[in-house]
Enzyme design. Sequence first.
Site, PDB file in Angstrom:
ATOM      1  N   GLY A 181      87.391  77.856  56.037  1.00 14.90           N
ATOM      2  CA  GLY A 181      86.085  77.295  55.757  1.00 14.90           C
ATOM      3  C   GLY A 181      84.876  78.382  55.112  1.00 14.90           C
ATOM      4  O   GLY A 181      83.979  78.000  55.031  1.00 14.90           O
ATOM      5  N   GLY A 183      85.038  79.921  52.137  1.00 13.04           N
ATOM      6  CA  GLY A 183      84.907  79.979  50.530  1.00 13.04           C
ATOM      7  C   GLY A 183      83.781  79.433  50.174  1.00 13.04           C
ATOM      8  O   GLY A 183      83.000  78.511  50.820  1.00 13.04           O
ATOM      9  N   CYS A 186      84.351  75.606  49.538  1.00 14.76           N
ATOM     10  CA  CYS A 186      84.988  75.186  50.652  1.00 14.76           C
ATOM     11  C   CYS A 186      83.923  74.115  51.476  1.00 14.76           C
ATOM     12  O   CYS A 186      82.873  74.762  51.803  1.00 14.76           O
ATOM     13  CB  CYS A 186      85.582  76.015  51.427  1.00 14.76           C
TER      14      CYS A 186
END
Length: 347
Positions: A181, A183, A186
């Site tokens: 999570g 990124g 993301c």
Amino acid sequence: MRIEQDIKLDFKDVLIRPKRSTLASRREVDIKRRYTFKWSGREYHGVPIIAANMDGVGTFSMAKAFVADGNGLTAALVKHYEVDELVDFYTENGSDNVWYSIGVTERDVEKLDRFLAKTDGKLDKLCIDVANGYSEPFADFVKRMRDKLPETTIMAGNVVTGEMVEELVLGGADVVKVGIGPGSVCTTRKMTGVGYPQLSAVIECADAAHGLKGFVCADGGCTVPGDLAKAFGAGADFVMLGGMLAGHEQSETEVVEIDGKKFLEFYGMSSSTAMNKHAGGVAEYRASEGKTVHIPYRGPIEPTLQDVLGGIRSACTYVGAVELKELSKRTTFVRVTQQINNVFGSS
């Protein structure tokens, strides 16, 4: 249900405390690492930064630029090149700077088999990449690939906790990819509520891996060169970059003009954009867990690489680390409430 009360930290929550140093110049710092992998027995020597296997980042063009850079940077190629394209690239450019990326479907395995058939069964580095590395079938798949490719260096993930790192290392992974999570494109945390602050994840996972002679790759969450220094200071052996490398001419994506300015499209590999492009759409049993953005066109990758590598060297001088491998030993993190003064902008 239970709640862990101790606070977990992200890169933005800390700074590295400076220490006295005998270094007179950044030029004196060696930011290359030399590793021997637990399972493959292969050696690596270079700056341990990996381009993520994302559209617009893990491209042939990026890998070629990394080869030309000469620092031993590597690129995890996107999964969607055709076999003949991959064979041609490996033949012309060698395998030192690239990871072959694979999912866990039988279609992925069949494609890998076709690649191996054309390369005499040889493959230096394999990246087994899924969003959720906590499933038992994933751990079994890593073991399967280790049995299939005993002399290949295998990187597998993603996970964020020590016990799963240990299982993957014991199951055949030389490097475990850490991050759920963090990124820039993301949306897993938004869509699922699942994740783990990246700095704490790296610290805890590195401790678990190193006890078993494995390595970890911090995947996601870096927004500036200082974040890479924090990741290495936290114990990461490799750092994988996506957004920081996106938007360059090596992206192999179309440049679009918006209001007279040039942009490149960048998206998460679990986004609807990626799934429409590569899987015929978002499957009815799942939701998109990535977003699509337009990044201002940044030109060639070389100035960005200079900034990244220069920032890491400078961090080493601030704590007296003559070599990158010393950085984690010389790092003390201090908790902060603010680290950057943005009064004149966010750059």
